[in-house]
Enzyme design. Structure first.
Site, PDB file in Angstrom:
ATOM      1  N   MET A   1     -56.970  46.891 -91.735  1.00  0.00           N
ATOM      2  CA  MET A   1     -56.167  47.536 -90.692  1.00  0.00           C
ATOM      3  C   MET A   1     -54.677  47.418 -91.032  1.00  0.00           C
ATOM      4  O   MET A   1     -54.252  46.527 -91.738  1.00  0.00           O
ATOM      5  CB  MET A   1     -56.422  46.863 -89.342  1.00  0.00           C
ATOM      6  CG  MET A   1     -57.856  47.001 -88.880  1.00  0.00           C
ATOM      7  SD  MET A   1     -58.189  48.648 -88.240  1.00  0.00           S
ATOM      8  CE  MET A   1     -57.525  48.485 -86.583  1.00  0.00           C
ATOM      9  N   CYS A   2     -53.917  48.293 -90.461  1.00  0.00           N
ATOM     10  CA  CYS A   2     -52.495  48.365 -90.746  1.00  0.00           C
ATOM     11  C   CYS A   2     -51.735  47.895 -89.514  1.00  0.00           C
ATOM     12  O   CYS A   2     -52.320  47.515 -88.513  1.00  0.00           O
ATOM     13  CB  CYS A   2     -52.108  49.792 -91.070  1.00  0.00           C
ATOM     14  SG  CYS A   2     -53.223  50.546 -92.269  1.00  0.00           S
TER      15      CYS A   2
END
Lengths: 258, 258
Positions: A1-2
């Site tokens: 995830m960012c």
């Protein structure tokens, strides 16, 4: 995830303080090592800096921390690759033009089986689900409203519908701006703070830095900062509800639609 | 009038040497003070740096001179405003997407009474004749070839025709690249040099700097540099003929069409 970072202000403001903390998550306090990017509106123009190096190691990130670019709308992203290889064309934010304005988009999350029909008006250059979603969003806005930009209320309603449909494919935390407003949608995790008079001293979570905003602002200034996880330890961050699309104008969220 | 700089190579190469001389014309050895910009292809991705400050005073230009970004296609521009105010949205190069590729465009010159009908596919964000011409070019390419990118030969022929028609409105020195080839058109002033084995030492015209390229290259490397006025004092620069459109691939111009 960012992770995502956005800023929306009523007067051009620099993002050095918030970006300094955020960039630490690109390799030091968190493991988002697969590139990063930041876009600043300046009037109708956009400055976009993208790099496939980790933000903590990037000379371009170093420049941003030292060179206070003043902007009313900023969107930044640090990437931990889930779809699409680590390459410049897969770094967020993405920029396209619609209705004679630049649109900036960044996404955190993962979309499954999201393969909309693209009519060619906007086509992804890279291989991420995120850029595909951005191209689809702009295509659909143009199909709905034709060649003229709509007012904010119908634009917001259309975006809420489109974003909701895309979010059914997975996690779709996003930030989007056309230089007039900043749209932020939460699938799983997003929060914001509004800094305004009386300004206080804020202390970063990710680095031992504090700033007394009262020294740097006028009583008229108002700044909304929107981020995946709170950036400071001593401010009140408001969490988005899952599925919520907020619209920020002049440094504050518009009232929710009822 | 503005100045243009382009580079096209067979292997990713940094432009630090040529940009160092070119940037001096943005305020020191010449008076192009109204902003500047540079775009680098990295694979299908593009890094774009634009600034409305003079290149000699810009911290971003300083970064470019110190941080060797390697690219096979680079287009740079320093601006002396003739149409459109000094603002970020009027800084070249401009970037748009067509056929799932980014296209980069910069222009030197002035177009009179150039008001083509734009169908909305590409619309200028700023107020320059240059961005208008770029939008028109991409619109017409899409109308001719539809949703699929053509081969280089028909693309080149279409561009020669379109660029010729636009150039009838004034001065239209331009550089254009899609990350596969670099197209350069001369109305009044443009020249190029091809650097290849055996490499020599080159000395900048605008600053007291020399580089022995033999130390920095392999015998396979080939680099074409295209610019408004020669950058070095001891290399052989070939002038374009007025009206000429050259196509650079892998560091050299393709043979002229007959």
């Amino acid at each position: 995830m960012c992770q995502l970072l956005g800023m929306n202000c009523n007067v051009p403001t620099d993002i050095v303080f918030s970006f300094t903390g955020f960039a630490q998550r690109g390799g030091r306090t968190d493991s988002h090592l697969d590139g990063w990017g930041i876009a600043f509106f300046e009037g109708a123009g956009v400055r976009l800096f993208v790099d496939h190096q980790a933000a903590v190691a990037s000379p371009v990130a170093e420049l941003i921390k030292r060179y206070p670019i003043k902007s009313r709308h900023v969107i930044a992203h640090i990437r931990k690759a889930t779809q699409g290889q680590v390459a410049l064309e897969n770094c967020h934010p993405f920029v396209r033009e619609l209705w004679g304005r630049y649109w900036v988009f960044a996404h955190n999350g993962d979309l499954k089986n999201f393969n909309p029909t693209l009519n060619g008006a906007y086509r992804p250059v890279g291989s991420t689900d995120s850029e595909r979603a951005f191209c689809f969003l702009l295509q659909e806005l143009r199909l709905r409203f034709g060649d003229g930009a709509p007012a904010l209320a119908p634009l917001r309603a259309a975006l809420a519908e489109l974003v909701g449909a895309i979010a059914a494919h997975g996690t779709f935390n996003l930030m989007l701006s056309d230089g007039n407003a900043l749209f932020a949608h939460c699938s799983t995790k997003l929060c914001y703070v509004v800094r305004q008079h009386p300004f206080l001293t804020a202390s970063l979570s990710d680095e031992d830095v504090s700033v007394d905003f009262a020294q740097l602002t006028t009583p008229r200034d108002r700044v909304a900062v929107i981020v995946t996880e709170p950036l400071t330890t001593n401010e009140h961050w408001t969490a988005f509800a899952p599925g919520e699309l907020k619209v920020f104008v002049d440094g504050m969220p518009l009232p929710d639609l009822v």
